[in-house]
Scaffold this motif. Structure first.
Motif, mmCIF file in Angstrom:
data_model
loop_
_atom_site.group_PDB
_atom_site.id
_atom_site.type_symbol
_atom_site.label_atom_id
_atom_site.label_comp_id
_atom_site.label_asym_id
_atom_site.label_seq_id
_atom_site.Cartn_x
_atom_site.Cartn_y
_atom_site.Cartn_z
ATOM 1 N N LEU A 189 23.249 35.448 17.871
ATOM 2 C CA LEU A 189 23.809 35.972 19.113
ATOM 3 C C LEU A 189 24.369 34.856 19.998
ATOM 4 C CD1 LEU A 189 21.311 38.816 20.109
ATOM 5 C CD2 LEU A 189 23.428 38.955 18.804
ATOM 6 N N MET A 190 24.525 33.681 19.431
ATOM 7 C CA MET A 190 25.174 32.566 20.116
ATOM 8 C C MET A 190 26.652 32.594 19.783
ATOM 9 S SD MET A 190 24.456 28.451 19.675
ATOM 10 C CE MET A 190 22.767 28.505 20.247
ATOM 11 N N ASN A 191 27.491 32.321 20.763
ATOM 12 C CA ASN A 191 28.928 32.268 20.528
ATOM 13 C C ASN A 191 29.325 30.925 19.938
ATOM 14 O OD1 ASN A 191 29.329 34.842 21.533
ATOM 15 N ND2 ASN A 191 29.833 34.134 23.602
ATOM 16 N N TYR B 34 19.656 32.539 28.560
ATOM 17 C CA TYR B 34 21.047 32.264 28.909
ATOM 18 C C TYR B 34 21.899 33.541 28.895
ATOM 19 C CZ TYR B 34 19.820 27.329 28.376
ATOM 20 O OH TYR B 34 19.237 26.098 28.513
ATOM 21 N N TYR B 35 21.433 34.546 29.647
ATOM 22 C CA TYR B 35 22.177 35.799 29.722
ATOM 23 C C TYR B 35 23.430 35.693 30.592
ATOM 24 C CZ TYR B 35 17.708 37.701 28.071
ATOM 25 O OH TYR B 35 16.561 37.960 27.370
ATOM 26 N N ASP B 36 23.496 34.654 31.456
ATOM 27 C CA ASP B 36 24.580 34.568 32.430
ATOM 28 C C ASP B 36 25.869 33.995 31.853
ATOM 29 O OD1 ASP B 36 23.245 32.163 32.064
ATOM 30 O OD2 ASP B 36 23.723 31.407 34.069
ATOM 31 N N HIS B 37 25.864 33.591 30.610
ATOM 32 C CA HIS B 37 27.084 33.070 30.005
ATOM 33 C C HIS B 37 28.056 34.205 29.707
ATOM 34 C CE1 HIS B 37 25.053 29.100 28.472
ATOM 35 N NE2 HIS B 37 24.939 29.278 29.774
ATOM 36 N N PRO B 38 29.354 33.932 29.772
ATOM 37 C CA PRO B 38 30.326 35.011 29.553
ATOM 38 C C PRO B 38 30.362 35.489 28.100
ATOM 39 C CG PRO B 38 31.439 32.905 29.775
ATOM 40 C CD PRO B 38 29.998 32.664 30.118
ATOM 41 N N GLU B 39 30.574 36.776 27.939
ATOM 42 C CA GLU B 39 30.790 37.379 26.614
ATOM 43 C C GLU B 39 29.626 37.152 25.658
ATOM 44 O OE1 GLU B 39 33.338 39.302 25.912
ATOM 45 O OE2 GLU B 39 34.388 38.942 27.804
ATOM 46 N N PRO C 234 15.048 26.424 26.892
ATOM 47 C CA PRO C 234 15.554 26.442 25.507
ATOM 48 C C PRO C 234 16.370 27.702 25.247
ATOM 49 C CG PRO C 234 13.283 27.166 25.546
ATOM 50 C CD PRO C 234 13.612 26.767 26.960
ATOM 51 N N TYR C 235 17.211 27.608 24.226
ATOM 52 C CA TYR C 235 17.852 28.823 23.721
ATOM 53 C C TYR C 235 16.888 29.475 22.738
ATOM 54 C CZ TYR C 235 20.865 32.054 21.258
ATOM 55 O OH TYR C 235 21.383 33.196 20.714
ATOM 56 N N GLY D 144 39.288 31.001 33.322
ATOM 57 C CA GLY D 144 38.915 29.677 33.760
ATOM 58 C C GLY D 144 37.423 29.440 33.837
ATOM 59 N N VAL D 145 36.609 30.359 33.282
ATOM 60 C CA VAL D 145 35.158 30.227 33.281
ATOM 61 C C VAL D 145 34.740 29.415 32.061
ATOM 62 C CG1 VAL D 145 32.963 31.467 33.231
ATOM 63 C CG2 VAL D 145 34.909 32.422 34.481
ATOM 64 N N PRO D 146 33.904 28.393 32.245
ATOM 65 C CA PRO D 146 33.477 27.591 31.094
ATOM 66 C C PRO D 146 32.776 28.448 30.040
ATOM 67 C CG PRO D 146 32.921 26.466 33.140
ATOM 68 C CD PRO D 146 33.388 27.852 33.520
#
Length: 854
Positions: free
Chosen positions: A729-731, A835-840, A810-811, A799-801
């Motif tokens: 589930l990591m991009n 790390y739910y706040d990361h996009p997509e 940790p992840y 433009g979002v990292p």
């Protein structure tokens, strides 16, 4: 994908002729109960009248026996009950329920107590359990390891046959050219089965054991086997079959068979999992023997059931073993499994095994055709306490081989085998070497196997050249769009030493060609796939790649992996020159020396940019030159060599891999100096009845100041295929680090839970659970937020990292899955835990994979 390739390649030869044919059989099933109490009666002898062909009823009184002979009667007998004989219809399925009547005994005075309750089984005050505990206490003295020195000669025979070969099956048009082969069907070896041998291997070896310091040595004196050199890895096939039919030591706590662990009936914990009954005392032998019946407390656990014959002397040793497994066990493909062992009293009055036989019948359904396998091992010239010098165990060239049979040499001289094999071959077995050799010379068989190899391994052979892999011929992605690829490689018919490989691909969206050219030279004079390898490879590749995607045993442009979740637009064009030297040793230690010149050019939504104050500079390409050293140690490693990958066969030993990579600035336009050190440790931990756990620990550290493309880009997976060593589930390119440590746990319950749930156990599903945790960090010198000279982390359209370093958190991700769906599929429900706040990024996902297991 690895499991399906391994299983399919290994069993493809064996299943070529296995089909749905069924020889007319007589089947008798039913339940046996006490006529008066109506309670089921276990251990009732059920045989075809006038024969010894039969079985015993289980704990529920159920039984099943089969034969292809025209018997007309079945006999039921048990101590204390009248024998009953019933008529049956040959060639049909017969359902016969029996009520056994207790034998009447005239007594002067009888006191009758009526108790409608069935007596509860207990370990306490149970003479059978007391006997088992004596056996457990005496295990150490009865094992070979109790001797200081032991040596003996071992003969091993491993054969595979098509089972239940019917006349209807033989008359099919497809097999009309092979009628001569079916003349070798054997109906006498196993009652009720028609067997056609298709694989046989025999080995005679001298075995040596020293207790302290512990050392084992094997000197192979003679070996012969059926060969399928053009289609499979023969050495790997032998290894895998021996892995399935493992050596059996009844004194071990756990016995590994068909990749699963079974608890021994005399394991330390056996009284907790088994029920024991003393059913007879044999007084006409010396020493006296006790017949001990054992059955699982839970019929669905990975346990045996059967009989032990135990010596009534100071040894409390096993004299004979006859055991099988309950049909409720979640064993994939396995219809029947039997283990028989005979022990003999030695000069020191201790018992050692002289013959061990394991039989298994595999098939897709209960009654149709399948594969029957048997491994027979016998032992002669058992000698104890013959002390040898240390040099004997260290010198691999020293042997006790005879002049007629030089050590480690294949021998096809039948006169030698007639003199030295411990057990004679059956008529059908004696013809299998010649028959299979003749079969492989037939054009029709070659065509059939070419098709099977194309479907299962992905390659089509044209003699010295083979085309493939076919699953990469078509794929698609956001950068290239529709992608066509075609390629191939040479075979050993071209050269034993030189191996060439190439492919060409074209993307219809970017309108660019990609290609690969590679050459490998073998210094051993053997195939570059044959262990131990000593080879030099030189290659050039111009192609695309996703940063951070590393797949196990799968081509990256596999068609099925074209389907991906989320945004997948950050790609690279690569120009890669590699020189690689690999040297493997017999002890499974190896080292690899490498040179790599890598020019990477970002494409799609990926940009290499330096942001310095208000100035933004775009970098078109990044070039590095690397020197590398990899050390790998895999003690006791076994594997199957597939068409594309070496597929490991797990064992109880860990595997250590250490890599060092040094970037050298200024060499072939290299732009950076850096050092990358990584260590990976893999270990499978067996937990007996609770399954097993695969544990992978990995850590790495990068020294030097480098941009994010040269950092550790953690393995991500945006496909819908479950990747064991990736974060599912990591991009892609979501996390980078210059130091990190990770631990992965994959636990396989083998149906321990589902087997106890009435509705689920019939499906034979198996539970799996995983947990993965990754710690990492990034030094300020490599963090673009602290060092403006570094490449800016990638961003999305808003433009979002989309790339980050790991903070103090940790992840983590975990999953629960169901395997063995339709005996081939595994699906996992995966949960991301940080790390739910990361996009997509998804919190939940369902991933699947093929998994072929027993």
């Amino acid at each position: 994908m690895v499991a399906i390739e391994r299983g399919a390649l290994i069993l493809s030869i064996l299943f070529v002729f296995a089909s749905v044919g069924l020889k007319a059989q007589t089947t008798v099933t039913g339940t046996i109960i006490d006529k008066e109490s109506k309670d089921p009666i276990p251990f009732v002898n059920v045989v075809f009248a006038g024969t010894t062909v039969g079985s015993v009823s289980n704990m529920d009184g159920n039984y099943k026996i089969q034969t292809t002979e025209p018997y007309t009667q079945v006999q039921f007998s048990f101590i204390g009950y009248k024998t009953v004989t019933r008529s049956i219809k040959p060639g049909e399925e017969n359902k016969i329920d029996v009520r056994l009547e207790p034998e009447a005994t005239l007594l002067n005075e009888v006191e009758v107590t009526v108790d409608n309750k069935r007596e509860k089984y207990r370990n306490k005050n149970n003479p059978a359990v007391d006997l088992v505990r004596e056996m457990i206490d005496h295990k150490r003295q009865n094992r070979i390891e109790s001797y200081n020195f032991v040596e003996y000669e071992e003969y091993e025979k491993l054969q595979m046959s098509l089972s239940n070969v019917s006349n209807k099956f033989k008359e099919r048009r497809l097999f009309r050219k092979y009628k001569w082969l079916f003349d070798n069907v054997d109906t006498t070896a196993i009652e009720g089965k028609a067997l056609l041998p298709i694989y046989l291997q025999e080995t005679i070896s001298d075995k040596y054991f020293r207790k302290s310091p512990e050392k084992k040595k094997t000197v192979q004196k003679a070996h012969q086997k059926v060969s399928f050199d053009d289609y499979v890895d023969n050495q790997g096939l032998s290894t895998y079959l021996n892995y399935l039919y493992n050596d059996i030591d009844i004194y071990d706590n756990n016995i590994t068979i068909l990749t699963n662990q079974f608890l021994s009936p005399i394991a330390d914990a056996a009284p907790t999992f088994y029920k024991f009954y003393i059913t007879d005392t044999l007084k006409d032998v010396t020493p006296k023997l006790i017949e001990l019946v054992f059955v699982p407390r839970n019929a669905s656990d990975f346990l045996f059931q059967g009989k032990l014959f135990v010596t009534l002397d100071s040894n409390y040793a096993v004299q004979k073993v006859d055991m099988t497994v309950n049909k409720n066990i979640n064993l994939n493909w396995v219809r029947e499994l039997y283990v028989e062992q005979d022990f003999e009293k030695g000069e020191d009055s201790k018992y050692h095994v002289v013959k061990s036989r394991m039989r298994a019948d595999f098939g897709l359904s209960k009654d149709r055709g399948g594969i029957y396998g048997e491994r027979l091992v016998s032992y002669k010239n058992f000698t104890i306490n013959n002390e040898r010098q240390d040099s004997f165990y260290e010198n691999k060239e020293q042997s006790s081989a005879t002049a007629e049979a030089p050590a480690n040499k294949d021998i096809n001289d039948e006169s030698y085998w007639l003199e030295h094999r411990h057990d004679s071959l059956s008529r059908a077995e004696s013809k299998v070497y010649q028959n299979i050799d003749s079969l492989q010379k037939m054009p029709s068989f070659k065509r059939t196997m070419d098709i099977a190899t194309l479907l299962l391994a992905g390659y089509k052979s044209f003699g010295w050249w083979e085309l493939g892999p076919v699953n990469t011929f078509y794929s698609f992605n956001p950068v290239e769009g529709f992608r066509l690829r075609i390629g191939g490689r040479t075979t050993t018919r071209f050269s034993e030493r030189l191996y060439l490989e190439t492919y060409g691909a074209y993307g219809f969206k970017d309108e660019k060609w990609k290609y690969y050219l590679g050459a490998t030279y073998s210094f051993t004079g053997k195939s570059i796939w044959q262990f131990p390898v000593k080879s030099l490879r030189v290659a050039y590749q111009h192609d695309t790649k996703i940063p951070g995607q590393e797949l196990q045993f799968v081509q990256e442009d596999n068609f099925l992996l074209s389907f991906k979740r989320g945004v997948n637009d950050k790609w690279l064009y690569n120009d890669i020159w590699t020189v690689d030297y690999l040297n493997e040793f017999d002890n499974h230690f190896s080292y690899r020396l490498g040179f790599k010149n890598w020019k990477q050019m970002p494409t799609g939504g990926l940009y290499y940019t330096i942001q310095n104050n208000e100035t933004s500079t775009t970098i078109q390409e990044l070039t590095t030159t690397e020197l590398s050293l990899e050390l790998r140690w895999a003690p006791g490693e076994q594997f199957y060599q597939g068409k594309s990958y070496r597929i490991p066969i797990p064992n109880r030993y860990p595997i250590f891999t250490m890599r060092f990579i040094g970037g050298v600035k200024g060499v072939f336009n290299s732009q950076y100096n850096y050092q990358n050190l990584a260590l990976n440790i893999y270990k499978r931990v067996y937990l007996s009845q609770f399954g097993y756990t695969d544990i992978v620990v990995e850590g790495g550290y990068i020294m030097g100041k480098v941009p994010f493309p040269l950092l550790a880009i953690h393995r991500a997976n945006q496909t819908y295929s479950y990747q064991l060593q990736s974060y599912n589930l990591m991009n892609f390119l979501e996390f980078v680090s210059d130091k990190y440590v990770s631990v992965n746990f994959d636990h396989y319950f083998n149906g321990f839970i589902f087997n106890k749930i009435p509705l689920l156990k019939k499906l034979k599903w198996r539970e799996v659970a995983t947990f993965k945790i990754l710690y990492g960090s990034l030094r300020n010198e490599n963090d673009p937020y602290h060092n403006a000279s570094q490449f800016v982390f990638p961003v999305n359209d808003q433009g979002v990292p989309t790339t980050y370093s790991l903070t103090n958190e940790p992840y983590m991700e975990a999953s629960f899955g169901i395997a063995n769906i339709f005996k081939l599929l595994r699906f996992d429900l995966v949960r991301r835990l940080s790390y739910y706040d990361h996009p997509e990024v998804p919190k939940w996902g369902i991933r699947g994979r093929f998994k072929f297991d027993f």
